[in-house]
Design a protein around this motif. Structure first.
Motif, PDB file in Angstrom:
ATOM      1  N   ALA A 124     -19.073 -18.361 -14.781  1.00 17.09           N
ATOM      2  CA  ALA A 124     -17.715 -18.116 -13.716  1.00 17.09           C
ATOM      3  C   ALA A 124     -16.947 -17.410 -14.558  1.00 17.09           C
ATOM      4  O   ALA A 124     -15.820 -16.898 -14.002  1.00 17.09           O
ATOM      5  CB  ALA A 124     -17.360 -19.324 -13.296  1.00 17.09           C
ATOM      6  N   VAL A 125     -16.828 -17.705 -16.115  1.00 15.86           N
ATOM      7  CA  VAL A 125     -15.699 -16.804 -16.632  1.00 15.86           C
ATOM      8  C   VAL A 125     -16.288 -15.728 -17.744  1.00 15.86           C
ATOM      9  O   VAL A 125     -15.666 -15.732 -18.671  1.00 15.86           O
ATOM     10  CB  VAL A 125     -14.804 -17.956 -17.516  1.00 15.86           C
ATOM     11  N   SER A 126     -17.309 -15.320 -17.259  1.00 18.41           N
ATOM     12  CA  SER A 126     -18.099 -14.464 -18.161  1.00 18.41           C
ATOM     13  C   SER A 126     -18.531 -13.391 -17.096  1.00 18.41           C
ATOM     14  O   SER A 126     -19.687 -12.887 -17.150  1.00 18.41           O
ATOM     15  CB  SER A 126     -19.210 -15.080 -18.874  1.00 18.41           C
ATOM     16  N   VAL A 127     -17.552 -12.649 -16.408  1.00 16.37           N
ATOM     17  CA  VAL A 127     -17.761 -11.678 -15.241  1.00 16.37           C
ATOM     18  C   VAL A 127     -17.646 -10.576 -15.957  1.00 16.37           C
ATOM     19  O   VAL A 127     -16.602  -9.936 -16.175  1.00 16.37           O
ATOM     20  CB  VAL A 127     -17.198 -11.963 -14.217  1.00 16.37           C
ATOM     21  N   PHE A 128     -18.764  -9.704 -16.226  1.00 18.61           N
ATOM     22  CA  PHE A 128     -18.480  -8.520 -17.007  1.00 18.61           C
ATOM     23  C   PHE A 128     -19.283  -7.248 -16.271  1.00 18.61           C
ATOM     24  O   PHE A 128     -19.247  -6.092 -16.837  1.00 18.61           O
ATOM     25  CB  PHE A 128     -19.157  -8.552 -18.448  1.00 18.61           C
ATOM     26  N   ASN A 129     -19.363  -7.665 -14.888  1.00 21.13           N
ATOM     27  CA  ASN A 129     -20.047  -6.555 -13.865  1.00 21.13           C
ATOM     28  C   ASN A 129     -19.009  -6.093 -12.841  1.00 21.13           C
ATOM     29  O   ASN A 129     -19.573  -5.325 -11.932  1.00 21.13           O
ATOM     30  CB  ASN A 129     -21.263  -6.683 -13.637  1.00 21.13           C
ATOM     31  N   TRP A 130     -17.843  -6.634 -12.811  1.00 26.68           N
ATOM     32  CA  TRP A 130     -17.116  -6.771 -11.741  1.00 26.68           C
ATOM     33  C   TRP A 130     -16.391  -5.521 -11.346  1.00 26.68           C
ATOM     34  O   TRP A 130     -16.315  -4.891 -10.201  1.00 26.68           O
ATOM     35  CB  TRP A 130     -15.929  -7.527 -11.670  1.00 26.68           C
ATOM     36  N   ALA A 135     -14.693  -0.460  -8.726  1.00 33.16           N
ATOM     37  CA  ALA A 135     -14.366   1.072  -8.509  1.00 33.16           C
ATOM     38  C   ALA A 135     -14.710   1.660  -7.504  1.00 33.16           C
ATOM     39  O   ALA A 135     -14.142   2.606  -6.803  1.00 33.16           O
ATOM     40  CB  ALA A 135     -15.131   1.635  -9.864  1.00 33.16           C
ATOM     41  N   SER A 136     -15.894   1.143  -6.773  1.00 32.61           N
ATOM     42  CA  SER A 136     -16.484   1.571  -5.569  1.00 32.61           C
ATOM     43  C   SER A 136     -15.485   1.431  -4.404  1.00 32.61           C
ATOM     44  O   SER A 136     -15.148   2.408  -3.470  1.00 32.61           O
ATOM     45  CB  SER A 136     -17.605   0.986  -5.398  1.00 32.61           C
ATOM     46  N   GLU A 137     -14.959   0.298  -4.322  1.00 32.30           N
ATOM     47  CA  GLU A 137     -13.718   0.032  -3.462  1.00 32.30           C
ATOM     48  C   GLU A 137     -12.638   0.802  -3.427  1.00 32.30           C
ATOM     49  O   GLU A 137     -11.793   1.125  -2.608  1.00 32.30           O
ATOM     50  CB  GLU A 137     -13.511  -1.388  -3.789  1.00 32.30           C
ATOM     51  N   MET A 138     -12.336   1.268  -4.744  1.00 25.00           N
ATOM     52  CA  MET A 138     -11.262   2.346  -5.110  1.00 25.00           C
ATOM     53  C   MET A 138     -11.449   3.565  -4.819  1.00 25.00           C
ATOM     54  O   MET A 138     -10.713   4.530  -4.700  1.00 25.00           O
ATOM     55  CB  MET A 138     -10.728   2.147  -6.668  1.00 25.00           C
ATOM     56  N   GLY A 139     -12.661   3.946  -4.473  1.00 26.32           N
ATOM     57  CA  GLY A 139     -13.186   5.267  -3.959  1.00 26.32           C
ATOM     58  C   GLY A 139     -13.446   6.236  -5.455  1.00 26.32           C
ATOM     59  O   GLY A 139     -13.669   7.418  -5.115  1.00 26.32           O
ATOM     60  N   PHE A 140     -14.139   5.294  -6.389  1.00 23.90           N
ATOM     61  CA  PHE A 140     -14.356   5.992  -7.844  1.00 23.90           C
ATOM     62  C   PHE A 140     -15.743   6.080  -7.737  1.00 23.90           C
ATOM     63  O   PHE A 140     -16.383   4.894  -7.645  1.00 23.90           O
ATOM     64  CB  PHE A 140     -13.642   5.762  -8.976  1.00 23.90           C
ATOM     65  N   ASP A 141     -16.525   7.209  -8.222  1.00 22.38           N
ATOM     66  CA  ASP A 141     -18.068   6.900  -8.356  1.00 22.38           C
ATOM     67  C   ASP A 141     -18.164   6.611  -9.983  1.00 22.38           C
ATOM     68  O   ASP A 141     -19.354   6.410 -10.282  1.00 22.38           O
ATOM     69  CB  ASP A 141     -18.665   8.253  -8.043  1.00 22.38           C
ATOM     70  N   ASP A 142     -17.171   6.804 -10.633  1.00 21.06           N
ATOM     71  CA  ASP A 142     -17.516   6.857 -12.078  1.00 21.06           C
ATOM     72  C   ASP A 142     -16.325   6.112 -12.747  1.00 21.06           C
ATOM     73  O   ASP A 142     -15.332   5.993 -12.243  1.00 21.06           O
ATOM     74  CB  ASP A 142     -17.662   8.256 -12.934  1.00 21.06           C
TER      75      ASP A 142
END
Length: 220
Positions: A124-130, A135-142
């Motif tokens: 729960a405190v080792s989230v390294f793929n969020w 990025a997608s929610e922000m509109g970024f592909d990369d």
């Protein structure tokens, strides 16, 4: 990425890889996530230091062939980082697993089991793929993700951190993409804030007295 002013570490340069893994492993002895992971081992600081170095060496062994490790010409700082588009369908976790055999040569079976169980408890405190979803929610592909950053203790305050990270920022700005990282330290959170990051996510678990902060630097 091949960035001006910094070195993309070559897989053939094993002595450099081992030296930098030792530097980052020593630096991470001050890092709260590492301290929590290693807390399941006997209270032997020298042995914990060896294990911390081995964990970093395993990560680098998997990441270096994918151009995921960067340093300065004087080797005073190290970044484990990736550009999402360069990894393609491969994840950083998959790269790290390719270096897992390194741990088997350093850790006993009992130590490996203890650390694996502790890492599972700390999910729960080792989230390294969020950053993928964010990025997608922000509109970024990369995006660029800094997985680990460290400066040699002898070089702190010398400007090595800024020299290491600036070429990444220049690339991100030129390509209009964000940079992401995680930290557990108030001091490092303040440092990253000073160079343009903002904390936008936190991950907690009442079983552990640490807070993971997810930070982003927007292109500017």
């Amino acid at each position: 990425m091949r960035l001006p002013g910094i070195v993309t570490i070559n897989p053939a340069d094993r002595s450099l890889i081992e030296r930098l893994a030792a530097m980052m492993g020593d630096s991470f002895m001050e890092e709260q996530w590492t301290c929590e992971v290693l807390s399941v081992l006997p209270d032997n600081s020298d042995r914990k230091r060896e294990v911390s170095r081995a964990i970093i060496l395993a990560s680098m062994t998997g990441a270096v062939p994918a151009d995921g490790c960067y340093t300065l010409n004087d080797s005073s700082a190290l970044a484990l980082a990736y550009l999402k588009s360069e990894l393609g369908d491969t994840t950083w976790s998959q790269l790290e697993k390719q270096g897992a055999h390194v741990l088997e040569t350093v850790l006993s079976a009992e130590e490996l089991t203890a650390i694996e169980k502790q890492e599972q408890r700390m999910e729960a405190v080792s989230v390294f793929n969020w950053e993928y979803e964010t990025a997608s929610e922000m509109g970024f592909d990369d995006f660029i993700h800094f997985v680990c950053l460290a400066v040699d203790t002898q070089a702190r305050g010398s400007g090595s951190f800024r020299r290491l990270i600036t070429p990444f920022f220049d690339y991100a700005d030129a390509h209009n993409i964000p940079c992401f990282l995680e930290t557990y330290s108030d001091k490092l959170e303040a440092l990253y804030y000073h160079v343009g990051f903002q904390t936008i996510r936190t991950f907690c678990d009442p079983a552990f007295d640490i807070v993971e902060r997810g930070m982003v630097r927007m292109p500017g």
